[in-house]
Design a protein around this motif. Structure first.
Motif, PDB file in Angstrom:
ATOM      1  N   GLU A   2       1.006   1.191 -23.884  1.00 19.08           N
ATOM      2  CA  GLU A   2       2.274   1.804 -23.503  1.00 19.08           C
ATOM      3  C   GLU A   2       3.270   0.826 -22.888  1.00 19.08           C
ATOM      4  N   TYR A   3       2.773  -0.195 -22.200  1.00 20.96           N
ATOM      5  CA  TYR A   3       3.673  -1.091 -21.481  1.00 20.96           C
ATOM      6  C   TYR A   3       3.669  -2.518 -22.022  1.00 20.96           C
ATOM      7  N   GLY A   4       2.885  -2.789 -23.066  1.00 21.91           N
ATOM      8  CA  GLY A   4       2.892  -4.101 -23.700  1.00 21.91           C
ATOM      9  C   GLY A   4       2.282  -5.205 -22.856  1.00 21.91           C
ATOM     10  N   LYS A   5       1.345  -4.870 -21.990  1.00 22.55           N
ATOM     11  CA  LYS A   5       0.691  -5.890 -21.155  1.00 22.55           C
ATOM     12  C   LYS A   5      -0.412  -6.559 -21.961  1.00 22.55           C
ATOM     13  N   ASN A   6      -0.661  -7.843 -21.666  1.00 22.58           N
ATOM     14  CA  ASN A   6      -1.722  -8.527 -22.390  1.00 22.58           C
ATOM     15  C   ASN A   6      -2.750  -9.180 -21.473  1.00 22.58           C
ATOM     16  N   MET A  31     -16.097   5.866 -11.591  1.00 22.31           N
ATOM     17  CA  MET A  31     -15.262   4.759 -11.982  1.00 22.31           C
ATOM     18  C   MET A  31     -15.627   4.256 -13.373  1.00 22.31           C
ATOM     19  N   LYS A  32     -16.794   4.656 -13.827  1.00 22.96           N
ATOM     20  CA  LYS A  32     -17.256   4.195 -15.134  1.00 22.96           C
ATOM     21  C   LYS A  32     -16.220   4.533 -16.203  1.00 22.96           C
ATOM     22  N   GLY A  33     -15.740   3.518 -16.898  1.00 27.00           N
ATOM     23  CA  GLY A  33     -14.774   3.725 -17.966  1.00 27.00           C
ATOM     24  C   GLY A  33     -13.328   3.819 -17.509  1.00 27.00           C
ATOM     25  N   GLU A  34     -13.094   3.986 -16.219  1.00 27.49           N
ATOM     26  CA  GLU A  34     -11.726   4.173 -15.737  1.00 27.49           C
ATOM     27  C   GLU A  34     -10.889   2.905 -15.853  1.00 27.49           C
ATOM     28  N   ILE A  35     -11.476   1.765 -15.527  1.00 31.31           N
ATOM     29  CA  ILE A  35     -10.714   0.518 -15.607  1.00 31.31           C
ATOM     30  C   ILE A  35     -10.314   0.256 -17.053  1.00 31.31           C
ATOM     31  N   SER A  36     -11.235   0.431 -17.988  1.00 31.26           N
ATOM     32  CA  SER A  36     -10.888   0.192 -19.391  1.00 31.26           C
ATOM     33  C   SER A  36      -9.871   1.220 -19.887  1.00 31.26           C
ATOM     34  N   SER A  37      -9.943   2.442 -19.378  1.00 32.18           N
ATOM     35  CA  SER A  37      -8.971   3.469 -19.763  1.00 32.18           C
ATOM     36  C   SER A  37      -7.575   3.092 -19.272  1.00 32.18           C
ATOM     37  N   ARG A  38      -7.458   2.669 -17.998  1.00 33.13           N
ATOM     38  CA  ARG A  38      -6.164   2.258 -17.454  1.00 33.13           C
ATOM     39  C   ARG A  38      -5.654   1.027 -18.194  1.00 33.13           C
ATOM     40  N   TRP A  39      -6.556   0.090 -18.505  1.00 34.33           N
ATOM     41  CA  TRP A  39      -6.159  -1.118 -19.215  1.00 34.33           C
ATOM     42  C   TRP A  39      -5.573  -0.768 -20.575  1.00 34.33           C
ATOM     43  N   ASN A  40      -6.219   0.128 -21.310  1.00 29.61           N
ATOM     44  CA  ASN A  40      -5.708   0.540 -22.620  1.00 29.61           C
ATOM     45  C   ASN A  40      -4.322   1.162 -22.494  1.00 29.61           C
ATOM     46  N   ASP A  41      -4.100   1.974 -21.452  1.00 30.04           N
ATOM     47  CA  ASP A  41      -2.778   2.557 -21.227  1.00 30.04           C
ATOM     48  C   ASP A  41      -1.728   1.459 -21.042  1.00 30.04           C
ATOM     49  N   ARG A  90       8.862  -9.679  -9.459  1.00 33.28           N
ATOM     50  CA  ARG A  90       8.050  -9.637 -10.676  1.00 33.28           C
ATOM     51  C   ARG A  90       6.876  -8.671 -10.545  1.00 33.28           C
ATOM     52  N   LEU A  91       6.387  -8.483  -9.320  1.00 31.37           N
ATOM     53  CA  LEU A  91       5.283  -7.556  -9.084  1.00 31.37           C
ATOM     54  C   LEU A  91       5.869  -6.204  -8.714  1.00 31.37           C
ATOM     55  N   HIS A  92       5.589  -5.189  -9.537  1.00 36.55           N
ATOM     56  CA  HIS A  92       6.107  -3.850  -9.277  1.00 36.55           C
ATOM     57  C   HIS A  92       5.244  -2.813  -9.988  1.00 36.55           C
ATOM     58  N   ASN A  93       5.437  -1.563  -9.625  1.00 35.14           N
ATOM     59  CA  ASN A  93       4.680  -0.463 -10.203  1.00 35.14           C
ATOM     60  C   ASN A  93       5.526   0.180 -11.295  1.00 35.14           C
ATOM     61  N   GLU A  94       5.143  -0.015 -12.551  1.00 35.66           N
ATOM     62  CA  GLU A  94       5.899   0.534 -13.675  1.00 35.66           C
ATOM     63  C   GLU A  94       5.531   1.980 -13.962  1.00 35.66           C
ATOM     64  N   THR A  95       4.353   2.411 -13.540  1.00 35.25           N
ATOM     65  CA  THR A  95       3.893   3.749 -13.904  1.00 35.25           C
ATOM     66  C   THR A  95       4.304   4.805 -12.889  1.00 35.25           C
ATOM     67  N   PHE A  96       4.566   4.414 -11.649  1.00 39.21           N
ATOM     68  CA  PHE A  96       4.921   5.346 -10.574  1.00 39.21           C
ATOM     69  C   PHE A  96       3.921   6.485 -10.457  1.00 39.21           C
ATOM     70  N   TYR A 138      -5.239  -3.390  -9.005  1.00 40.15           N
ATOM     71  CA  TYR A 138      -5.216  -4.372 -10.076  1.00 40.15           C
ATOM     72  C   TYR A 138      -3.786  -4.752 -10.423  1.00 40.15           C
ATOM     73  N   VAL A 139      -3.661  -5.834 -11.158  1.00 38.51           N
ATOM     74  CA  VAL A 139      -2.371  -6.285 -11.663  1.00 38.51           C
ATOM     75  C   VAL A 139      -2.508  -6.416 -13.174  1.00 38.51           C
ATOM     76  N   ALA A 140      -1.624  -5.745 -13.904  1.00 37.59           N
ATOM     77  CA  ALA A 140      -1.532  -5.920 -15.352  1.00 37.59           C
ATOM     78  C   ALA A 140      -0.305  -6.794 -15.592  1.00 37.59           C
ATOM     79  N   PHE A 141      -0.401  -7.729 -16.521  1.00 37.00           N
ATOM     80  CA  PHE A 141       0.707  -8.660 -16.721  1.00 37.00           C
ATOM     81  C   PHE A 141       0.950  -8.939 -18.193  1.00 37.00           C
ATOM     82  N   SER A 142       2.107  -9.514 -18.452  1.00 32.46           N
ATOM     83  CA  SER A 142       2.477  -9.946 -19.799  1.00 32.46           C
ATOM     84  C   SER A 142       2.809 -11.429 -19.762  1.00 32.46           C
TER      85      SER A 142
END
Length: 118
Positions: A15-19, A1-11, A65-71, A87-91
């Motif tokens: 790519e999706y404009g989440k902040n 899991m090391k680095g995976e959360i930050s990798s997904r967050w960067n995506d 409002r809560l949905h999976n954008e990446t499928f 996790y939940v990524a949001f804007s």
């Protein structure tokens, strides 16, 4: 899991404009209920939790409002992992961002005043 959360967050950020991102749970093998663990791996259990959360908000509450954008399950690694993350990524809109900044500034001023009074 090391680095995976930050990798997904960067995506999500790029790519999706989440902040923002909130990790709801990290599921390891030990956390899968005993009656279920013999039938499914923790990745499948985590995906089921994600789907249940989505269905609750979309179907029961009628809030889409809560949905999976990446499928995607996100499981691109073929080897077993230490755990899986829900996790939940949001804007936030610009107005919400500014309101949050002002609330943080007000909280800091209040904390400063409280510190001076004690």
């Amino acid at each position: 899991m090391k680095g995976e959360i930050s990798s997904r967050w960067n995506d999500h950020r790029e790519e999706y404009g989440k902040n923002g991102m909130i990790v709801i749970a990290v599921i390891t093998r030990e956390q899968v209920p005993k009656g279920v663990a013999s039938k499914v791996k923790e990745e499948s259990y985590t995906l089921a939790l994600e789907q249940r959360l989505l269905h609750y908000y979309q179907i029961t509450k009628g809030d889409e409002r809560l949905h999976n954008e990446t499928f995607t399950s996100g499981g691109t690694d073929k080897k077993d992992s230490d755990g899986y993350v829900v996790y939940v990524a949001f804007s936030l809109s610009k107005d919400e961002e500014e309101r949050n900044i002002h609330e943080q500034e007000n909280d800091e001023v209040t904390d400063s005043i409280d510190d001076e009074q004690t």
